[in-house]
Design an enzyme around this catalytic site. Structure first.
Site, mmCIF file in Angstrom:
data_model
loop_
_atom_site.group_PDB
_atom_site.id
_atom_site.type_symbol
_atom_site.label_atom_id
_atom_site.label_comp_id
_atom_site.label_asym_id
_atom_site.label_seq_id
_atom_site.Cartn_x
_atom_site.Cartn_y
_atom_site.Cartn_z
ATOM 1 N N GLU A 293 -1.165 -77.420 -19.810
ATOM 2 C CA GLU A 293 -0.891 -75.963 -19.996
ATOM 3 C C GLU A 293 -0.445 -75.994 -21.225
ATOM 4 O OE1 GLU A 293 0.574 -75.180 -15.537
ATOM 5 O OE2 GLU A 293 2.296 -75.301 -17.032
ATOM 6 N N CYS A 369 18.231 -53.503 -38.449
ATOM 7 C CA CYS A 369 19.731 -53.336 -38.468
ATOM 8 C C CYS A 369 20.379 -54.217 -37.754
ATOM 9 C CB CYS A 369 20.179 -51.930 -37.897
ATOM 10 S SG CYS A 369 19.410 -50.752 -39.390
#
Length: 439
Positions: A293, A369
């Protein structure tokens, strides 16, 4: 001169007359044309990685299936490309499942993973007839048995175990250690077998584990595979259950910096193929099908991220050996959360000053921010000014897949380059896209 570490950039990347190019296309010009932040994938790099895996494991006697770890990044173009390369899909949500199906995957090519699959997603997976469901815990096994009974449909399953192997990677991306939220403890396997035996609808085919992400140490795979092989013996001796598939997951590391020397797929094959075959022969087991995988190692190197410099801030009295200013760019943790999550390192260059001397140390800071929104600390770059573009290498995995709308900033556009041509495979998000969900 800036060190252009070729192995972290897409295979078609090159520097011509001081400018970064990808498949012959000028990155600075693409950034101006399509805007920034901008992600650009190189098709040739993805196909090359797929071929490396297929070639490395071609001689495994039990047969190999490759299932792309979609959580690394999935959209229609990437899914279609991987289908062409003969890959299945490891999906962890109904969204990933639908994306793969919409791209043309057959249901049997999907393997559903996850430690907390909502019931409705399990129901949809059973209805669709997907190839495998990786059962992660006893509650899920019971839920799945109930769903199959109610729908009168059978499903093939594999059991994800907790091998209790602590891989040598960042704790945030370890997944196989003792106490992990993933996988069934070996002490509970007999209870799991009881659930399976009570249900005529559950067919147990295989065993699965996943050790984590960004793995360099291949001996960790061997340690966990030893646990799996021993469990195969126990399941046969105690329950007459023959395991025909095993999966060591993925997790192979990708290179992000010049010093990263990552294992290649052929090295992984060298580490585990003979180990499995010998271990099966010693235990008198049939050699199982191997399911791999890969995610990060398939997709990471294939993409670059480009940002525009939009300002800077001097750092007063910097510590010795650290940056003297912040270099502000127009992206950050909205499109790449990895540095904020676990201080992930990167390689960055100025797209039209690649061969200039790197004379200043800077923190490349994002626009969001949060003080933690710094994409790269203590980066050595040439003298840079507003309007320059900075490219980050190895930006294909776990960037766009966890992109977000923090500060209500739209997610970036995504391009694919192929044989000198460029196409838009994902448009830039708009404010209208974001507000559409509001009522």
């Amino acid at each position: 001169m800036t060190n252009f570490a070729k192995h972290v950039w897409p295979i078609s990347a090159e520097v011509i007359e001081n400018r970064l190019k990808l498949d012959g296309l000028n990155i600075t010009e693409l950034a101006r044309e399509h805007g920034t932040p901008l992600y650009i994938f190189d098709e040739a790099t993805i196909r090359h990685a797929c071929q490396q895996y297929k070639s490395a494991f071609a001689d495994y006697p039990g047969g190999v299936e490759f299932s792309y770890a979609s959580k690394a990044f999935l959209n229609l173009a990437i899914a279609k490309l991987l289908l062409e390369e003969g890959f299945d899909f490891d999906v962890v949500s109904l969204g990933e499942m639908q994306m793969a199906l919409h791209a043309g995957a057959r249901p049997e090519q999907l393997h559903l993973h996850g430690n907390a699959k909502p019931r409705f997603e399990l129901e949809e997976a059973v209805k669709a007839g997907i190839g495998r469901i990786a059962v992660d815990n006893l509650d899920e096994a019971n839920t799945l048995a109930d769903i199959c009974r109610e729908l009168d449909k059978s499903t093939s399953i594999i059991l994800r175990i907790e091998p209790a192997v602590a891989s040598n990677t960042h704790k945030a991306i370890q997944t196989g250690q003792k106490g992990s939220k993933f996988g069934l403890s070996l002490k509970l396997v007999d209870s799991f077998v009881e659930i399976v035996n009570r249900s005529p609808h559950l067919e147990l085919l295989g065993l699965h584990f996943h050790l984590g992400s960004q793995l360099f140490d291949l001996s960790d795979y061997q340690e966990a595979l030893g646990v799996v092989l021993d469990l195969m013996v126990d399941l046969w001796d105690e329950h007459q259950i023959e395991i025909t598939e095993i999966s060591p997951g993925g997790g192979l590391a990708a290179a992000y910096t010049a010093t990263d020397q990552v294992p290649k797929p052929v090295e992984l094959a060298d580490a585990i193929v003979d180990f499995i075959v010998t271990g099966c022969n010693q235990r008198r087991l049939s050699i199982p099908t191997l399911i791999l995988e890969p995610g990060r190692s398939l997709i990471s190197r294939s993409a670059i991220a480009i940002y525009e410099v939009i300002g800077s801030k001097p750092i007063e009295d910097p510590a010795v050996g650290t940056a003297e200013k912040y270099l502000h760019v127009d992206g950050g943790m909205g499109d790449n959360l990895r540095p904020a999550l676990y201080n992930a390192p990167y390689t960055a260059i100025v797209t039209d000053q690649v061969e200039h001397d790197a004379t200043e140390m800077v923190h490349i800071s994002g626009r969001f921010c949060e003080s933690g929104d710094v994409l790269l600390k203590n980066a050595m770059l040439p003298q840079t000014q507003i309007g320059n573009f900075i490219a980050f290498a190895s930006a294909g995995a776990y960037t766009l897949s966890i992109a977000n709308n923090y500060n209500l900033v739209p997610r970036p556009a995504v391009l694919m380059v192929t044989n000198g041509n460029v196409r838009l495979m994902q448009r830039r998000e708009t404010f209208e896209d974001m507000i559409r969900r509001d009522t």
